[in-house]
Structures are given as structure tokens and as C-alpha cells.
Design a protein around this motif. Structure first.
Motif, PDB file in Angstrom:
ATOM      1  N   PHE A  71       0.627  -1.228  -0.256  1.00  0.00           N
ATOM      2  CA  PHE A  71       0.301   0.368  -0.071  1.00  0.00           C
ATOM      3  C   PHE A  71       1.131   1.135   0.095  1.00  0.00           C
ATOM      4  N   SER A 110      -3.856   8.316   4.864  1.00  0.00           N
ATOM      5  CA  SER A 110      -5.072   7.590   4.078  1.00  0.00           C
ATOM      6  C   SER A 110      -6.003   8.693   3.573  1.00  0.00           C
ATOM      7  N   TYR A 138      -3.831   5.144  -7.773  1.00  0.00           N
ATOM      8  CA  TYR A 138      -3.335   5.488  -6.916  1.00  0.00           C
ATOM      9  C   TYR A 138      -4.880   5.893  -5.649  1.00  0.00           C
ATOM     10  N   ALA A 139      -5.814   6.907  -6.242  1.00  0.00           N
ATOM     11  CA  ALA A 139      -6.892   6.978  -5.026  1.00  0.00           C
ATOM     12  C   ALA A 139      -7.325   6.554  -4.307  1.00  0.00           C
ATOM     13  N   SER A 142      -6.165   1.568   1.234  1.00  0.00           N
ATOM     14  CA  SER A 142      -5.451   1.303   2.533  1.00  0.00           C
ATOM     15  C   SER A 142      -5.916   1.836   3.703  1.00  0.00           C
ATOM     16  N   PHE A 198       0.940  12.398   2.816  1.00  0.00           N
ATOM     17  CA  PHE A 198       2.472  10.888   2.955  1.00  0.00           C
ATOM     18  C   PHE A 198       3.222  10.488   3.390  1.00  0.00           C
ATOM     19  N   ALA A 203      -5.229   4.258  -2.166  1.00  0.00           N
ATOM     20  CA  ALA A 203      -5.220   5.338  -0.356  1.00  0.00           C
ATOM     21  C   ALA A 203      -6.765   4.932  -0.020  1.00  0.00           C
ATOM     22  N   LEU A 236      -5.422  12.644  -4.471  1.00  0.00           N
ATOM     23  CA  LEU A 236      -4.991  12.272  -5.392  1.00  0.00           C
ATOM     24  C   LEU A 236      -6.724  11.878  -6.384  1.00  0.00           C
ATOM     25  N   MET A 268      -4.485  11.843   1.857  1.00  0.00           N
ATOM     26  CA  MET A 268      -4.533  11.345   0.557  1.00  0.00           C
ATOM     27  C   MET A 268      -5.292  10.909  -0.897  1.00  0.00           C
ATOM     28  N   ALA A 269      -6.297   9.673  -0.703  1.00  0.00           N
ATOM     29  CA  ALA A 269      -7.452   9.638  -1.341  1.00  0.00           C
ATOM     30  C   ALA A 269      -8.171  11.061  -1.644  1.00  0.00           C
ATOM     31  N   TRP A 329       1.970   7.151   6.260  1.00  0.00           N
ATOM     32  CA  TRP A 329       2.630   6.333   5.617  1.00  0.00           C
ATOM     33  C   TRP A 329       4.252   6.289   5.087  1.00  0.00           C
ATOM     34  N   VAL A 387       0.119   3.928  -3.877  1.00  0.00           N
ATOM     35  CA  VAL A 387      -0.631   5.110  -4.056  1.00  0.00           C
ATOM     36  C   VAL A 387       0.482   5.855  -4.665  1.00  0.00           C
TER      37      VAL A 387
END
Length: 475
Positions: free
Chosen positions: A283, A345, A448-449, A455, A390, A452, A352, A348-349, A394, A287
């Protein structure tokens, strides 16, 4: 009294500061392997365009050469645990440093594209070994009260390596007039960028030669008196050192040198805790974080930004990366590992998804894509927000967890497998991005989203908190 390590007053502020300063020095020295990791990861960012032009290769071959170092890293990570348990942590660090130093010279003076690929594989092997050794060593020498923050040094070193390499790349590019194919003292600028890796490699070799061996390795090797001496250097003043040695001996007494077969379990062939470590590693890469550090210069050039300015933008994301890492260091031992992962997470989601929306508005113009002003601004901001979330989650926490979540009897072997999985995942993302971007840049970022968001679910369901627990309690 057993455990007193200073002739000064027990527990005095000056003694505590001196003691903690020594532990920080040891940890920082071990984390130079992370600096190599970051430096090598990002140095190729500035050299990609120069390599492509110099060897006259297309995006597929370019992506292969960029990514092939990661396969070497997977091999290096895979073998590092066994070597560390056989030779010791510090001796194996020295081997990794030598590999990286030799490969730095080779990358700077390649005869052809495949020759360059070979040297990148060798560099990757050294980096892969360092990526395992740093977290394992730091977790084994750090006192529990500081282990999260000291474990964060690995990621701090990585982001500093990224930032320094991008700054060096920018300085070299400016020196030759902004074009990395221009020559400086008889070789092209991109070759100087790759050759500059020799400096941190030699520093790593130097520091790996002066720091003490891990006390847990020393106990496992039957060298308890030396282990007690190291524990006197790193444990809190007043600690009963004989009791600590006995505690480590107890956790290792019925155990043998960890091997890959020790990781076997009923969950698809591996122990559940090993699968959790592997999934965390995957994970962390899926991302798409390393797309930013491997390809951001070429990405910003593709949307109309000149080569020199694109390197400067890449450097700005590295500064954000450093800021986020310091936030994580401040919080990891206060709020814990799981909350930071969940915050990261979610952030980032969102970032992205915003980047995917911005790139979906790209207008093709020849070989480049132009973004409208609004979408271009959103893309830049989203990229920086993504890196921030990030870095504060992570980027740091996965390395901390991998260094401390496994039981003593399997730590080195399990960390090797998890780190190897991380490098393979990194390779998959890196080698696929040029083709994905050519197909649909927005589609790549949607993917990638999604990872995220997944994750976040994984952390909620599978990840246990490790804050404040002794390594001997892990299981």
C-alpha cells in the motif's frame, strides 16, 4: 548499581541529555542508509530526460532503466536479513555501502544503456540492503520510550536524501545552462548527477564502521558481555542491564537463526503478521508516491514547464516531504501509529482524486499536454498536499512498524520479505507509469486514489497499535 553508565549524578539532566544525544547519534548514523535510499530514488528524476536523449531511447526503455534498480533493491532486501543475522548489522551495512559506492562510479560512466541498467541494479541491491538494516538496527538499539521517534529517522533520512539529490540536480543543471545533456568537464550533466551518489555512499561506509553492533545480535551470537556494554550506552540510566540481557536471552533461548521457512503459516503459506507487513509495504507504494520522485520533472515538463523550473518544483515537493516527516516524528509516539496511518490515507485519497480531476482536463498539443490555468494550479497544489499527507503518515509509520511489529525470532527475515515486497511494488508502479500516463494520466491517478482509500480500510481492520510496547512483547 547495575546499569549506571556515568560517573555523574544518576539521572541528572546533563547526564540524560548526553545519553540521549549518544543514542540519537547512533540512530542517525544507521539512518544514513535511508539517505542513500532517498538520494538514489530521486537522483534519477533529474537524469531521466538526459538519459533518454543521450541514448535515443523511448519511454518503455526509459521506464525499464529507471525501474530496474528496484528489482536489485528487492533482491538486496531479500538477502539482507540473512546476511545481518550471519555477519551482524553493522558489517552488512558496510557491504551495502561498498556496493552503492562502486555502482555510483559505474552509473556516471556507462558505455551504453544496458551497461547503465546493470549499474543501477547493483546500486539497487545496496539500497535494498540498507532499507532493511536501518529500521531493524534502530528498533534494536532504541529505548521503547523513544523508539517511534528514533525509528522515524529512517524516513527523515530518506526525505532529506530526496531533497538533497534534487537540489544537487538543480545546481548541476544550472551550472551547465539548464540542459542536462550539456557537458561539464568532459561528461554530461546527468552523469554528474548519478556520480554524485558516491559521496553519501562513502559517508555511510564511514559511519557504519564506528557505530556499535546491535545488542540483540550480540546476544544471539553468544556475546552477552559486549551486548551489555552496548545496552549501557543506549538504555536509560539506572536500567538493570543484567536483567535486560536476561530478557533478551529469554526471548531468543529456544530460537534459532531466523530463516524464510520460519515465516510459514496457515494464511496462504505465511504467518498472518508477515502478510500484514507485506500489505503495509505494498500500500505504501501503490498510492504512487514514487511517481512524484521519479517522474515529476518529466511530468511537469509535459504540461509546459521548462526543464530547469521543473527541477525546482520537484525540490519544493521535497521540502513539503521534509515538513511532513517532522510532523510525523513529533506525533508518532504521542498519538500512535494507527491514527497517523488513517489520517494519511484519507488525506492522500482526497489529494489524488483532485489531481486525477485536474489531469482529466489536459489538452493534447503535439507530444505534450497543456492544462487550463485552474486545473494546472489544482494539479500542483494536489501534488504537494499528497506528498504532505504521505510524509506525515505512511512514509514514516510503515518503516517504524516494520522495524518493531515482528517477534524477535523472525524480525530480520520478516522485515526482509516485507521490504522486498515494497521494492517489487515500487518497481511495478515505476515501470508502469510511463505507459499508464500515455494511456490516461487521469486514469493513473484515479487508480492511486483507490489504493489510498483501500489502505484506510486495511488499517482499520488489520493493523494493531505498537506504541510503547517492548520488542520482546511483539507477537
Amino acid at each position: 548499581m547495575v546499569g549506571t553508565t556515568s560517573s555523574g549524578p544518576a539521572g541528572s539532566p546533563d547526564t540524560r541529555r548526553e545519553h540521549l544525544g549518544h543514542v540519537v547519534f547512533i540512530t542517525a548514523a544507521a539512518a544514513i542508509g535511508g539517505f542513500l535510499f532517498g538520494y538514489d530514488s530521486a537522483v534519477i528524476n533529474g537524469a531521466v530526460t538526459g538519459i533518454q536523449r543521450h541514448f535515443e531511447v523511448g519511454p518503455v526503455v526509459t521506464g525499464f532503466v529507471v525501474a530496474i534498480a528496484l528489482l536489485g533493491s528487492a533482491v538486496g532486501a531479500w538477502i539482507a536479513g540473512g546476511l545481518a543475522d550471519r555477519w551482524g548489522r553493522t558489517r552488512t551495512m558496510q557491504v551495502a555501502a561498498v556496493l552503492f559506492a562502486v555502482s555510483s562510479v559505474g552509473q556516471a560512466l556507462p558505455f551504453g544503456i544496458w551497461d547503465l541498467a546493470f549499474w543501477r541494479v547493483l546500486a539497487g541491491a545496496g539500497i535494498g540492503m540498507a532499507s532493511v538494516l536501518g529500521p531493524a538496527y534502530i528498533a534494536e538499539v532504541a529505548p521503547p520510550a523513544y523508539r517511534g521517534r528514533l525509528g522515524s529517522f529512517q524516513q527523515l533520512a530518506i526525505v532529506l536524501g530526496i531533497a538533497v539529490s534534487q537540489l544537487v540536480n538543480y545546481a548541476i543543471a544550472q551550472t551547465v545552462g539548464g540542459d542536462v545533456n550539456n557537458e561539464l568537464l568532459g561528461i554530461q550533466a546527468w552523469q554528474w548527477m548519478l556520480g554524485a551518489c558516491l559521496v553519501p555512499a562513502l559517508l555511510y561506509l564511514l559511519f557504519a564502521s564506528v557505530i556499535p553492533e546491535s545488542p540483540r545480535f550480540l546476544v544471539a551470537a553468544g556475546r552477552s558481555p559486549q551486548a551489555r556494554q552496548v545496552l549501557a550506552e543506549v538504555e536509560a540510566e539506572g536500567t538493570d542491564l543484567d536483567a535486560r540481557v536476561a530478557e533478551i536471552e529469554q526471548s531468543l533461548r529456544l530460537e534459532h537463526r531466523p530463516r524464510l521457512r520460519d515465516l510459514r503459516g496457515s494464511a496462504f503459506g505465511l504467518l498472518p503478521i508477515v502478510w500484514i507487513g507485506i500489505t503495509l509495504s505494498v500500500f505504501q507504494q501503490f498510492v504512487g508516491i514514487n511517481v512524484i520522485f521519479y517522474y515529476s520533472s518529466a511530468l511537469w515538463q509535459s504540461v509546459g514547464i521548462n526543464q530547469s523550473d521543473s527541477l525546482l518544483i520537484s525540490f519544493s515537493t521535497s521540502i513539503i516531504n521534509i515538513v511532513g516527516t517532522f510532523i510525523a516524528i513529533a506525533l508518532v509516539d504521542r498519538i500512535g501509529r494507527r491514527p497517523l496511518l488513517m489520517i494519511g490515507s484519507l488525506g492522500m485519497a482526497v489529494a489524488l482524486a483532485a489531481a486525477a480531476w485536474a489531469f482529466s482536463a489536459g489538452v493534447p498539443r503535439g507530444e505534450t499536454v497543456t492544462l487550463p490555468e485552474l486545473q494546472g494550479t489544482v494539479a500542483l497544489v494536489a501534488a504537494h498536499v499528497f506528498v504532505l499527507f504521505f510524509a506525515l503518515s505512511w512514509g514514516v509509520v510503515v518503516w517504524v512498524l516494520l522495524g518493531e511489529m515482528f517477534p524477535n525470532r523472525i524480525r530480520a527475515a520478516a522485515l526482509s520479505v516485507a521490504a522486498a515486497a515494497q521494492w517489487v511494488a515500487n518497481w511495478l508502479i515505476t515501470v508502469s507509469f510511463p505507459s499508464l500516463a500515455e494511456w490516461s494520466l487521469a486514469g493513473a491517478y484515479v487508480g492511486y486514489a483507490v489504493f489510498a482509500a483501500l489502505s484506510l480500510v486495511f488499517v482499520l481492520v488489520k493493523v494493531r497499535e505498537t506504541k510503547g510496547r517492548r520488542l520482546e512483547e511483539m507477537g
